[in-house]
Structure formats: C-alpha cells, structure tokens
Design a protein around this motif. Structure first.
Motif, short mmCIF file in Angstrom:
data_model
loop_
_atom_site.label_atom_id
_atom_site.label_comp_id
_atom_site.label_asym_id
_atom_site.label_seq_id
_atom_site.Cartn_x
_atom_site.Cartn_y
_atom_site.Cartn_z
N THR A 1 27.16 11.41 86.86
CA THR A 1 27.62 10.14 86.57
C THR A 1 26.51 9.19 87.28
N ASP A 2 26.03 9.41 88.40
CA ASP A 2 24.69 8.60 88.99
C ASP A 2 23.69 9.08 88.17
N MET A 3 23.36 10.07 87.47
CA MET A 3 22.10 10.60 87.07
C MET A 3 22.27 9.71 85.71
N PHE B 1 12.53 13.96 84.14
CA PHE B 1 12.31 15.46 84.49
C PHE B 1 12.40 15.76 86.02
N PRO B 2 11.64 14.75 86.67
CA PRO B 2 11.49 15.06 88.12
C PRO B 2 12.88 14.54 88.76
N LEU B 3 13.51 13.62 88.06
CA LEU B 3 15.02 13.35 88.56
C LEU B 3 16.18 14.39 88.30
N PHE B 4 15.69 15.09 87.12
CA PHE B 4 16.57 15.96 86.88
C PHE B 4 16.56 17.07 87.81
N VAL B 5 15.41 17.72 88.02
CA VAL B 5 15.20 18.78 89.20
C VAL B 5 16.12 18.34 90.41
N TRP B 6 16.01 17.03 91.04
CA TRP B 6 16.75 16.55 91.99
C TRP B 6 18.28 16.96 91.54
N GLY C 1 13.51 27.93 80.71
CA GLY C 1 13.19 27.33 79.50
C GLY C 1 13.30 25.96 79.60
N VAL C 2 13.43 25.20 80.68
CA VAL C 2 13.55 23.60 80.44
C VAL C 2 11.92 23.34 80.72
N THR C 3 11.64 22.45 79.88
CA THR C 3 10.06 21.92 80.08
C THR C 3 10.18 20.46 80.42
N PRO C 4 9.21 19.85 81.03
CA PRO C 4 9.14 18.35 81.09
C PRO C 4 9.38 17.62 79.73
N GLN C 5 8.99 18.25 78.70
CA GLN C 5 8.88 17.67 77.38
C GLN C 5 10.45 17.88 76.62
N THR C 6 11.28 18.84 76.99
CA THR C 6 12.55 19.11 76.32
C THR C 6 13.39 19.07 77.43
N THR C 7 13.44 17.93 78.57
CA THR C 7 14.57 17.99 79.47
C THR C 7 15.57 17.20 78.67
N TYR C 8 15.71 16.52 77.77
CA TYR C 8 16.74 15.92 77.35
C TYR C 8 18.06 16.72 76.59
N LEU C 9 17.29 18.02 76.50
CA LEU C 9 18.41 19.17 75.97
C LEU C 9 19.25 19.58 76.94
N TYR C 10 18.98 19.23 78.31
CA TYR C 10 19.71 19.99 79.50
C TYR C 10 20.27 18.57 80.27
N LEU C 11 20.32 17.57 79.75
CA LEU C 11 20.99 16.54 80.28
C LEU C 11 22.46 16.29 79.99
N GLN C 12 23.29 15.53 80.55
CA GLN C 12 24.60 15.69 80.38
C GLN C 12 24.98 15.07 78.73
N GLY C 13 25.55 16.03 77.99
CA GLY C 13 25.47 15.92 76.50
C GLY C 13 25.97 14.71 76.17
N HIS C 14 27.17 14.06 76.60
CA HIS C 14 27.74 12.95 75.80
C HIS C 14 27.07 11.71 76.39
N SER C 15 26.28 11.78 77.64
CA SER C 15 25.75 10.66 78.02
C SER C 15 24.30 10.30 77.22
N LEU C 16 23.89 11.71 76.97
CA LEU C 16 22.42 11.52 76.08
C LEU C 16 23.16 11.03 74.47
N PHE C 17 24.07 11.59 74.05
CA PHE C 17 24.56 11.12 72.69
C PHE C 17 24.98 9.51 72.76
#
Length: 330
Positions: A179-181, A158-163, A235-251
């Motif tokens: 891509t860096d993220m 989450f802290p890096l996602f905010v960046w 609506g982004v919480t530290p516990q649900t950050t994965y829902l807002y990361l780049q989708g295909h990378s998460l997948f």
C-alpha cells in the motif's frame, strides 16, 4: 454428490471419473482459479493445449457447498494430473520460496502462476494498449505512446520496486507495505499531451522514499544490490517493472486514468468529425447516436484485452503448461 465427497475432491477423484468414461472420450483436467475474472484469462492460456483427447474445465473451487475465492482457496491439498491450480504470482514468484505459500506456488508441479504480479498487469501490456483505445473509441489515431510512457514509468519506479521486494523477502514489509508502494508510485495528475511533468514529479517522490529507506537501513546496500540482481535474473527489467507491480493499483491508479483521458480525446475527435462531415441535422443525429452506441467501457475492454500473448511472461506460462502435459503423457 454428497457433502462429504464434495468437501474432499482431489485430483484422484477426477482421474477416477475420467477412467470410468469410454476410452475415446476426452480427458478432463479441472483448473481451479481465484475469481470469476480469472476464468477468461486462463481460458486464453489453456485453449491452445486442448486436443481431441484432452480439454480443460476452468472453475472456482467448491468446498462444503461453497465457492472458494482467492489464492488460499485454490492452493488446496489433492492437486494432481487431473486437478491443477492457476493463480496470480503476486510477490510469491519474486520471493523465491521465502514463505510457505511462495514455496507451494513455485515447487508444486500442479500449480501454475502468471509470472507478472497478476492478470491485470498483463491486461495492461504496453504494446496492446493502443488497440484497447481502438476497441473503446473506434478511432485508430495514435495520440499517445503507451510503450514509451510505461518504459519511463518503469525505469523511474524500478529502484523503489527493488526495495519493496527486499522488504517482503526479509520480513520488513511492515515498514514498507505494498500500500505504501502504491501510494508513492501513483503518478497523480496526468496530461497525455505533456506527460513529462508527471514523470518528473513521480521521480521526486520515488527519490524521497528511497532516501528515507536508506536512512532507516543504512547497512542495507549489499543486500539491496543482491535483490536487484536476483529480480533481474527472474526476468524483471527496469523497462518492464510495471508488469510486476501490484496489479489492481497499476490498473486503477495508473492505466485507467491515462486511458480515460486518451479515449476521451479520441471520442471527441470522432464526434467533431461527425459534426463536420454530416450534411444535415438528421444525418448528424443518426451518426452520433450510432457512434455513441458503438463505443465501449474502458475497464471492460481492458479486462477483455488479449493483446498480451507476445509478452515473455505469457510465454513462460505456456511453456509451463506444455512441460506439465508432456510429463503426464510419458
């Protein structure tokens, strides 16, 4: 249909087509999506809104005898009551109108988005992943806590996602791209029996990248904190950050490797059970063949996963569709 007409299809065209039908015919609303993979997802969204008087037809946009793909092909001129666009939010939701595309996604009443980064994120909705394992392996043994892992994973990144959101809001994304993220938050080697070392390694990588960014932008603390509060308000919480990361990378980089290891173990359990309880060689061979023909592909089952209907993001989409239809009926 002539090429000229086909290249200038608008909501008015479909409204006129609806008007030409008998009054008791159902009204058609065309919903343009970005790719074939999106059709099933948006069907699951729009299904519950169809009535005896209205239905949706979900398709890729066509222009000049070609099927358009991607967000730019979908966000066309001429959207309206009978022709809507349904797209992945990507970062456009989080950018809150900083770019022209973000403004179009957020402000056009005929554009609907996923809130989560993409449909892949919702297909990876943590509470639904055990059921995906059951669909793949036909084994209901819970050997891994997906919800706890993705909670810890999300809190770590989450802290890096905010960046990352800050970089795209301020135009500094060349210094910290998606891509860096994705490279930093890839958990790498993973043991589902002992996930903590992977999380610890991830935490070290995230901390190192944050220190680098803090060094490069030493005056950024106040702006960072503002973005942090903004994304939480969205609506982004530290516990649900994965829902807002780049989708295909998460997948591809996070969930499929984890699911592969969990499902391989569940398959092995079932195979060992068949070996143990079979009374003779023929029964063992037949049971094993039957089981092997019944197991499914992980990627395909994830793509068909519909266990995200309780996610807040999915409910936001439904609320937007309901609001649109209510306004059109008044």
């Amino acid at each position: 249909m002539s090429k000229r007409l086909q290249s200038n299809i608008t909501s008015e065209y479909f409204e006129a087509a609806n008007a030409m039908k008998p009054k008791n015919n159902r009204k058609r609303i065309v919903a343009y999506v970005e790719s074939y993979d999106d059709i099933l997802f948006w069907r699951s969204v729009l299904n519950s809104f169809e009535t005896e008087r209205l239905y949706f037809e979900i398709m890729l946009p066509s222009r000049r005898n070609k099927l358009g793909r991607g967000k730019k092909a979908v966000l066309v001129e001429g959207l309206g009551p009978a022709m809507i666009a349904c797209v992945d939010a990507d970062y456009d939701y989080l950018l809150q109108g900083v770019t022209s595309q973000s403004r179009q996604v957020l402000q056009n009443p005929y554009v609907f988005h996923t809130y989560a980064y993409a449909i892949e994120n919702l297909q990876c909705y943590a509470p639904s992943l055990h059921e995906v394992c059951v669909m793949v392996t036909l084994n209901d043994h819970r050997i891994f806590d997906f919800e706890d892992y993705l909670r810890q994973y999300s809190e770590t990144v989450f802290p890096l996602f905010v960046w990352s959101v800050w970089a795209y809001r301020t135009g500094n994304y060349h210094d910290f791209t998606l891509t860096d993220m994705a490279r930093v938050i890839d958990p790498g080697g993973f043991n589902f029996m002992s996930p903590q070392p992977s999380l610890d390694h991830l935490r070290k990588k995230v901390s190192a990248k944050i220190r680098q960014l803090q060094t490069e932008y030493p005056e950024n603390k106040e702006a960072y904190l503002k973005v942090k509060e903004d994304v939480k308000a969205l609506g982004v919480t530290p516990q649900t950050t994965y829902l807002y990361l780049q989708g295909h990378s998460l997948f591809d980089n996070v969930l499929v490797p984890i699911l592969s290891k969990v499902c391989n173990r569940l398959r092995l359990e079932r195979q060992e059970e068949i070996q143990h309880y079979s009374r003779h060689h023929t029964q063992r061979t037949n049971e094993m063949a039957c089981y092997e023909h019944s197991v499914q592909d992980i990627r395909q089952m994830l793509k068909k996963n519909r266990g995200f209907h309780e996610a807040a993001e999915f409910k936001h989409i439904q609320a937007d569709i309901a609001r649109f239809l209510n306004q059109e009926s008044t």
